[in-house]
Write a protein that holds these residues in place. Structure first.
Motif, mmCIF file in Angstrom:
data_model
loop_
_atom_site.group_PDB
_atom_site.id
_atom_site.type_symbol
_atom_site.label_atom_id
_atom_site.label_comp_id
_atom_site.label_asym_id
_atom_site.label_seq_id
_atom_site.Cartn_x
_atom_site.Cartn_y
_atom_site.Cartn_z
ATOM 1 N N PRO A 46 49.632 33.343 49.266
ATOM 2 C CA PRO A 46 50.330 32.898 50.447
ATOM 3 C C PRO A 46 50.560 31.493 50.742
ATOM 4 C CG PRO A 46 48.231 33.964 51.219
ATOM 5 C CD PRO A 46 48.304 34.099 49.734
ATOM 6 N N SER A 47 49.676 30.730 50.186
ATOM 7 C CA SER A 47 49.796 29.345 50.386
ATOM 8 C C SER A 47 49.441 28.496 49.177
ATOM 9 C CB SER A 47 49.190 28.878 51.762
ATOM 10 O OG SER A 47 47.815 28.948 51.439
ATOM 11 N N HIS A 48 50.043 27.209 49.076
ATOM 12 C CA HIS A 48 49.448 26.229 47.988
ATOM 13 C C HIS A 48 47.936 25.766 47.983
ATOM 14 C CE1 HIS A 48 49.329 22.211 45.836
ATOM 15 N NE2 HIS A 48 50.099 23.223 45.018
ATOM 16 N N SER A 49 47.239 26.123 49.206
ATOM 17 C CA SER A 49 46.047 25.689 49.433
ATOM 18 C C SER A 49 45.142 26.858 48.691
ATOM 19 C CB SER A 49 45.562 25.722 50.953
ATOM 20 O OG SER A 49 45.701 26.759 51.546
ATOM 21 N N GLU A 50 45.609 28.047 48.450
ATOM 22 C CA GLU A 50 45.004 29.283 47.792
ATOM 23 C C GLU A 50 45.216 29.143 46.420
ATOM 24 O OE1 GLU A 50 44.447 32.681 50.475
ATOM 25 O OE2 GLU A 50 45.991 31.693 51.696
#
Length: 149
Positions: free
Chosen positions: A129-133
């Motif tokens: 779901p996100s770049h941080s993941e």
């Protein structure tokens, strides 16, 4: 016999075990063909079509394992093979039941008894779901496939 010649003869007999050594020509394995149905150690099955004139192929893949909560369904695959008796190849599976895809690369080997084996390494990329993941989005592994008879 001169002492030097005797020493050399004794050394040759010692190193050679006193027996004449023969070398057999290595057996040439048969040509590996990707076309057909294959199964790996996890129970995944894939079917590969005949190669076209440029070495491309298509097929289907039914995985035996998944991290998805969705029911497993057969997914399509497309790939290409290099020419040769024990060719390298690669293919992509676009999973029909999850937001992920897997790329496989490998080589087809033929044993002296004629058994074909596909040794592969794969990368599975799933949507996060996100770049941080991003750190958890790619998995790597290996599989060995045997021709299903």
């Amino acid at each position: 016999m001169a002492p030097t010649a005797c020493l050399l003869l004794c050394l040759c007999l010692f190193l050679g075990g006193g027996r004449a050594r023969t070398t057999e020509a290595p057996k040439t394995p048969g040509k590996c063909h990707l076309e057909g149905t294959w199964v790996n150690e996890l129970g995944s099955r894939m079917s590969i079509s005949a190669l076209d004139g440029e070495g491309r192929f298509s097929g289907s893949y039914l995985t035996g394992v998944t991290a998805s909560q969705n029911p497993i369904r057969t997914s399509g695959l497309t790939g290409a093979q290099r020419q040769g008796a024990q060719p390298t190849f690669g293919f992509t599976v676009l999973w029909s039941f999850s937001d992920s895809m897997t790329v496989f690369v490998g080589q087809c080997f033929v044993s002296e008894s004629g058994e074909e084996t596909l040794e592969t390494t794969w990368l599975l990329r799933e949507t996060v779901p996100s770049h941080s993941e991003d750190w958890k989005a790619t998995r790597v592994g290996t599989n060995t496939f045997l021709r299903l008879k």
